[in-house]
Design an enzyme around this catalytic site. Structure first.
Site, PDB file in Angstrom:
ATOM      1  N   THR A 176       5.366   8.814  40.548  1.00  0.00           N
ATOM      2  CA  THR A 176       6.448   9.071  41.515  1.00  0.00           C
ATOM      3  C   THR A 176       7.809   9.089  40.816  1.00  0.00           C
ATOM      4  O   THR A 176       8.813   9.450  41.415  1.00  0.00           O
ATOM      5  CB  THR A 176       6.505   7.963  42.579  1.00  0.00           C
ATOM      6  OG1 THR A 176       6.890   6.734  41.936  1.00  0.00           O
ATOM      7  CG2 THR A 176       5.172   7.766  43.260  1.00  0.00           C
TER       8      THR A 176
ATOM      9  N   ASP B  62       7.551  -1.350  31.009  1.00  0.00           N
ATOM     10  CA  ASP B  62       6.827  -2.567  31.412  1.00  0.00           C
ATOM     11  C   ASP B  62       5.977  -3.028  30.226  1.00  0.00           C
ATOM     12  O   ASP B  62       5.849  -2.306  29.229  1.00  0.00           O
ATOM     13  CB  ASP B  62       5.977  -2.358  32.677  1.00  0.00           C
ATOM     14  CG  ASP B  62       4.979  -1.218  32.538  1.00  0.00           C
ATOM     15  OD1 ASP B  62       4.470  -1.012  31.426  1.00  0.00           O
ATOM     16  OD2 ASP B  62       4.719  -0.540  33.548  1.00  0.00           O
TER      17      ASP B  62
ATOM     18  N   ARG C  99       6.818  -4.206  41.221  1.00  0.00           N
ATOM     19  CA  ARG C  99       6.649  -3.058  42.113  1.00  0.00           C
ATOM     20  C   ARG C  99       6.878  -3.511  43.541  1.00  0.00           C
ATOM     21  O   ARG C  99       6.206  -4.409  44.034  1.00  0.00           O
ATOM     22  CB  ARG C  99       5.256  -2.446  41.937  1.00  0.00           C
ATOM     23  CG  ARG C  99       5.061  -1.146  42.689  1.00  0.00           C
ATOM     24  CD  ARG C  99       3.796  -0.412  42.295  1.00  0.00           C
ATOM     25  NE  ARG C  99       3.912   0.334  41.066  1.00  0.00           N
ATOM     26  CZ  ARG C  99       4.564   1.480  40.926  1.00  0.00           C
ATOM     27  NH1 ARG C  99       5.215   2.000  41.951  1.00  0.00           N
ATOM     28  NH2 ARG C  99       4.590   2.106  39.763  1.00  0.00           N
TER      29      ARG C  99
ATOM     30  N   ASP D  57       6.254   6.057  28.347  1.00  0.00           N
ATOM     31  CA  ASP D  57       5.249   5.477  29.251  1.00  0.00           C
ATOM     32  C   ASP D  57       3.978   6.321  29.163  1.00  0.00           C
ATOM     33  O   ASP D  57       4.008   7.428  28.625  1.00  0.00           O
ATOM     34  CB  ASP D  57       5.784   5.453  30.688  1.00  0.00           C
ATOM     35  CG  ASP D  57       5.180   4.313  31.508  1.00  0.00           C
ATOM     36  OD1 ASP D  57       4.196   3.701  31.051  1.00  0.00           O
ATOM     37  OD2 ASP D  57       5.686   4.047  32.617  1.00  0.00           O
TER      38      ASP D  57
ATOM     39  N   LYS E 211       9.102  -5.202  35.187  1.00  0.00           N
ATOM     40  CA  LYS E 211       9.340  -4.653  36.528  1.00  0.00           C
ATOM     41  C   LYS E 211       8.478  -5.342  37.572  1.00  0.00           C
ATOM     42  O   LYS E 211       7.421  -5.894  37.256  1.00  0.00           O
ATOM     43  CB  LYS E 211       9.061  -3.147  36.530  1.00  0.00           C
ATOM     44  CG  LYS E 211       7.581  -2.798  36.546  1.00  0.00           C
ATOM     45  CD  LYS E 211       7.324  -1.307  36.587  1.00  0.00           C
ATOM     46  CE  LYS E 211       5.837  -1.044  36.712  1.00  0.00           C
ATOM     47  NZ  LYS E 211       5.400   0.258  36.267  1.00  0.00           N
TER      48      LYS E 211
HETATM   49  C1  R5P Z   1       2.132   1.490  35.320  1.00  0.00           C
HETATM   50  O1  R5P Z   1       1.831   0.445  34.788  1.00  0.00           O
HETATM   51  C2  R5P Z   1       2.164   2.793  34.575  1.00  0.00           C
HETATM   52  O2  R5P Z   1       2.144   2.608  33.193  1.00  0.00           O
HETATM   53  C3  R5P Z   1       3.381   3.619  34.939  1.00  0.00           C
HETATM   54  O3  R5P Z   1       4.542   2.904  34.564  1.00  0.00           O
HETATM   55  C4  R5P Z   1       3.434   3.868  36.428  1.00  0.00           C
HETATM   56  O4  R5P Z   1       2.161   4.087  36.914  1.00  0.00           O
HETATM   57  C5  R5P Z   1       4.305   5.057  36.723  1.00  0.00           C
HETATM   58  O5  R5P Z   1       4.256   5.297  38.088  1.00  0.00           O
HETATM   59  P1  R5P Z   1       5.542   5.738  38.889  1.00  0.00           P
HETATM   60  O6  R5P Z   1       6.085   6.966  38.181  1.00  0.00           O
HETATM   61  O7  R5P Z   1       5.034   6.033  40.269  1.00  0.00           O
HETATM   62  O8  R5P Z   1       6.504   4.599  38.891  1.00  0.00           O
END
Ligand code: R5P
Length: 310
Positions: free
Chosen positions: A224, A170, A195, A219, A193
């Site tokens: 999750t 993202d 959500r 990232d 992305k």
């Molecule tokens: C969101 O902006 C964060 O940088 C991560 O991409 C996100 O929090 C990851 O969370 P999950 O593994 O639940 O998709």
């Protein structure tokens, strides 16, 4: 190691606190932390802190709220016992994703956490790869956001082939992806992305060319696993080679994350040990960030700059 310092560990990640203390050549200070039957947190420091610099190691990992309250209680205990300075070492800063209001009548929890930490007398914060750098501005005290990227890149060097696309799942991860690409080589690609639920995200756009390329997705955190899973699917649809590596600073791996991520083509996942990673998985490699944190703490004690650790 200065005799005038002491390090305590909350219950969120004692192995990391011990590793940091080992690097500093000091023991972890004795304290008791328990939960009373009604859910209240009870902390007692078993060593004097008067006129000492106290380091409190406590990532705000799940269960976030009780780890936060523990940290507040430890800091308040230090303050009331006359510590000269309290430094909170918060390798993973929970609530960092609540750095702004995402909708009307919502709180900004990162700001609430910042206020709480300052209120109990914490005079300095050390964290790693803060989700949103602007959170630093929520504090009136020094805050240093160190990075796990150089440490992770050392591990990745043997994994990343020439021509690898470094993918930010993202826009928020673009800065990190640029840093990885700078160290490892490779072109930066970004996906956008949306959500849909707490565990499910939908990739709407991909900017960059991944055809026949191996990919490294980077990232700040894997929670999750939904973000990385959706990104992997989109890369494969766009013709990427089934050779995907993932790197993130904070590996929370909440229940179901491993199953969500498990895909043909996923080679390895690299994370640091900012949080106690709750799963065992042959594809998962955890690299310790303790030397980086210990170096920073040592420099604080010596009144030296930590600029080159960023
Ligand atoms: C969101 O902006 C964060 O940088 C991560 O991409 C996100 O929090 C990851 O969370 P999950 O593994 O639940 O998709």
């Amino acid at each position: 190691m200065a005799r005038n310092s002491i390090l305590f560990a909350g219950t969120a990640n004692p192995p990391l606190a011990t590793a940091i203390a080992d690097h500093l050549g000091m023991p972890v200070g004795a304290c008791t932390i328990e939960q009373f039957p009604d859910g209240e947190t009870a902390v007692r420091l078993l060593e004097p802190v008067r006129r000492k610099e106290a380091f409190l190691v406590q990532p705000l990992s799940p269960p976030v709220n009780s780890h936060l309250v523990e940290l507040l209680a430890m800091a308040d205990a230090c303050r009331r016992a006359g510590a000269a300075r309290i430094t909170a070492v918060v390798p993973y800063f929970g609530y960092a994703r609540s750095d702004k209001r995402h909708g009307k009548r919502e709180p900004v929890m990162a700001r609430v956490v910042a206020d709480l930490l300052e209120t109990v007398g914490i005079g300095q914060i050390v964290t790693l790869d803060l989700h949103a750098p602007q959170i630093e501005g929520f504090f009136h005290i020094p805050m240093d956001s160190l990075t796990a990227v150089p440490t992770l890149c050392e591990m990745l060097r043997t994994q990343v082939e020439e021509g690898t696309a470094v993918v930010a799942p993202d826009a928020g991860a673009l800065r990190l992806a640029t840093e990885y690409a700078h160290r490892l080589g490779g072109a930066v690609v970004v996906t956008h992305k949306r959500r849909e639920t707490g565990t499910h995200t939908q990739v709407t756009h991909l900017v960059g060319d991944v055809r026949n390329k191996p990919c490294l997705i980077v990232d700040d955190m894997i929670s999750t696993g939904g973000t990385i899973a959706a990104c992997m699917d989109r890369l494969r649809q766009a013709g990427a080679r089934p050779h995907i590596t993932v790197a993130a600073t904070h590996g929370l791996f909440l229940s179901g994350a491993q199953e969500r991520l498990e895909r043909e083509g996923l080679r390895n996942v690299f994370v640091s040990d900012t949080v106690g990673t709750p799963i065992q998985w042959t594809k998962l490699h955890v690299v310790s960030i303790a030397p980086v944190i210990a170096t920073a703490l040592k420099r604080f004690m010596q009144h030296r700059s930590i600029a080159e650790l960023y």
